[in-house]
Design an enzyme around this catalytic site. Structure first.
Site, PDB file in Angstrom:
ATOM      1  N   ARG A  58      41.008  86.993  53.983  1.00 63.08           N
ATOM      2  CA  ARG A  58      42.164  86.793  53.095  1.00 63.08           C
ATOM      3  C   ARG A  58      43.351  86.281  53.925  1.00 63.08           C
ATOM      4  NH1 ARG A  58      45.274  90.983  51.970  1.00 63.08           N
ATOM      5  NH2 ARG A  58      43.569  92.432  51.591  1.00 63.08           N
ATOM      6  N   TYR A 110      54.778  67.528  36.968  1.00 59.73           N
ATOM      7  CA  TYR A 110      53.484  68.005  36.485  1.00 59.73           C
ATOM      8  C   TYR A 110      53.733  69.148  35.486  1.00 59.73           C
ATOM      9  CZ  TYR A 110      48.898  70.218  36.595  1.00 59.73           C
ATOM     10  OH  TYR A 110      47.705  70.771  36.239  1.00 59.73           O
ATOM     11  N   ASP A 181      56.669  67.315  45.979  1.00 59.31           N
ATOM     12  CA  ASP A 181      55.244  67.341  45.645  1.00 59.31           C
ATOM     13  C   ASP A 181      54.725  65.923  45.883  1.00 59.31           C
ATOM     14  OD1 ASP A 181      52.777  67.163  44.319  1.00 59.31           O
ATOM     15  OD2 ASP A 181      53.326  68.690  42.835  1.00 59.31           O
ATOM     16  N   LYS A 206      43.326  66.641  44.183  1.00 64.93           N
ATOM     17  CA  LYS A 206      43.474  65.238  43.840  1.00 64.93           C
ATOM     18  C   LYS A 206      43.014  64.349  45.017  1.00 64.93           C
ATOM     19  CE  LYS A 206      45.121  67.379  40.290  1.00 64.93           C
ATOM     20  NZ  LYS A 206      46.532  67.603  40.021  1.00 64.93           N
TER      21      LYS A 206
END
Ligand SMILES: *Cc1c(COP(=O)(O)O)cnc(C)c1O
Length: 398
Positions: A58, A110, A181, A206
């Site tokens: 983790r 987005y 972004d 993406k």
């Protein structure tokens, strides 16, 4: 690849996508050319107080760490963090703000980011003002509690290009963070940190992954204080990317350069075709000369990318195109080798308030296209078939 740090920094991005600096060279992993998948949850300690550098996956995993170094190298950041999705990355980043803080964001973002800000961050006491950062006076919206400016450029889905250096200068003057972004252009075409941004976000789903097969996200920065806070958050909330998915993104990155170049070439061809179509009213693509977006792109990016948005004469035609393109699927997402058509009005931007959606130009006549690497000829034939067949089918919609 074993190289001196300074020599490594001068490598071209096409080479960096395949070889990242490592003290170990290839020897450490039996000469393996591909970085191994460390599919382990935990790590043995030789004795109390000693560790291999890894304790529990983790917190960190060698495959994830290799990917983080790679993405940091591509964006010229000091470090990057890999998350289980782009939204997990943005969610973690928003944890660096406190109740009472205010952020200015561009209005054309987005849809998932707007959903996060409006439904989760707002509830936790963070305020937002959404403006058009390419047109409006950003400085005029700065308040005493403003902490950051958050943009995507090109914007999503209307493809407006924001001048990163101009906004970075405003952020610096007022001691605000500039968060960019960079999903749409990928590090192959644009590096916001070099233009004055403090933090870069990616949906690795993406272009970085590039194959429409893995969900991932990144935060990249060159400020140790921010990176340290994010390491604490990823370890505490557990939103780090899994080893196998990290490996898939590393594999995708190997071909980032050739995919971006090919997809961009196709995008130019498709724009040319759309310009010849009388039923297409507007085309939004930064590579179209004579626009402000084109001029800013020339200044701050190495390419225009392969995302384009176009508006057709009626909502009925958008529906027809989405039904009758056979090669190009009607699907959410972008940045993969397969070309996709998205209907922002009901998909990515469905949760954006109607009034705001229309003000941004996201009408029911707008389609967003993520151009892939197929043959441009076949893509155009598919679109042309769908558009040309509209007249004959018109009756069924009216
Ligand atoms: C897809 C996307 C996101 C969200 O990323 P996920 O990987 O889908 O969580 C954020 N920003 C932009 C610009 C995107 O396209």
């Amino acid at each position: 690849m074993k190289m001196e740090g300074c020599r490594f920094m001068s490598l071209d991005i096409d080479t960096k996508c395949l070889h990242i600096e490592s003290e170990e060279g290839y020897g450490e992993h039996y000469g393996s050319i591909t970085y191994p998948i460390y599919q382990t949850a935990t790590y043995a300690h030789p004795e109390v107080g000693q560790s291999t550098g890894f304790d529990y996956s983790r917190l960190q995993n060698p495959t994830r760490q290799q990917l983080e170094k790679m993405v940091a190298a591509l964006e010229n950041g000091t470090d990057a963090l890999a998350f289980s999705s782009g939204m997990a990355a943005i969610t973690a980043l928003m944890e660096i703000f406190k109740p009472g803080d205010h952020l200015i964001t561009d209005a054309d973002l987005y849809g998932g980011s707007i959903r996060l800000f409006d439904n989760i961050n707002l509830k936790n006491g963070i305020e937002f003002t959404r403006i058009n950062c390419s047109k409006e006076d950003v400085e005029g919206y700065i308040k005493e509690n403003t902490r950051a400016i958050y943009v995507e450029t090109p914007t999503n889905p209307m493809m407006r290009v924001i001048d990163i250096e101009r906004v970075a200068a405003i952020a610096k003057k007022h001691d605000l963070l500039l968060i960019v972004d960079n999903t749409f252009l990928s590090p192959y075409f644009q590096n916001p940190l070099n233009l004055g941004a403090d933090v870069v976000i990616h949906s690795g789903t993406k272009y970085l992954g590039g194959h429409n097969d893995t969900i991932a996200g990144f935060v990249v920065a060159n400020r140790d204080d921010i990176l340290e806070k994010l390491r604490f958050i990823i370890k505490t909330v557990g939103s780090g990317l899994a080893p196998f998915d990290s490996w898939l993104i590393l594999r995708g990155i190997k071909t980032l350069g050739i995919r971006m170049e090919r997809a961009q070439k196709n995008a130019f061809e498709i724009v040319k075709y759309l310009q010849s179509e009388p039923m297409v009213k507007n085309i939004y693509y930064p590579g179209i000369e004579g626009t402000e977006s084109y001029e800013i792109s020339k200044k701050q990016a190495r390419g225009f990318g392969a995302m384009l948005t176009f508006e057709v004469e009626s909502a009925a035609l958008t529906k027809h195109i989405l039904k009758y393109t056979k090669l190009i699927p009607f699907a959410e997402s972008l940045g993969g080798v397969e070309t996709l058509l998205t209907y922002p009005y009901t998909q990515t931007h469905a949760d954006v308030p109607e009034e705001e959606r229309i003000a941004n130009g996201i009408t029911d006549c707008v389609l967003r296209m993520s151009v892939g690497i197929e043959s441009a000829k076949d893509l155009i034939a598919d679109l042309k078939y769908a558009i040309d067949s509209y007249d004959g089918y018109k009756a069924q919609y009216i």
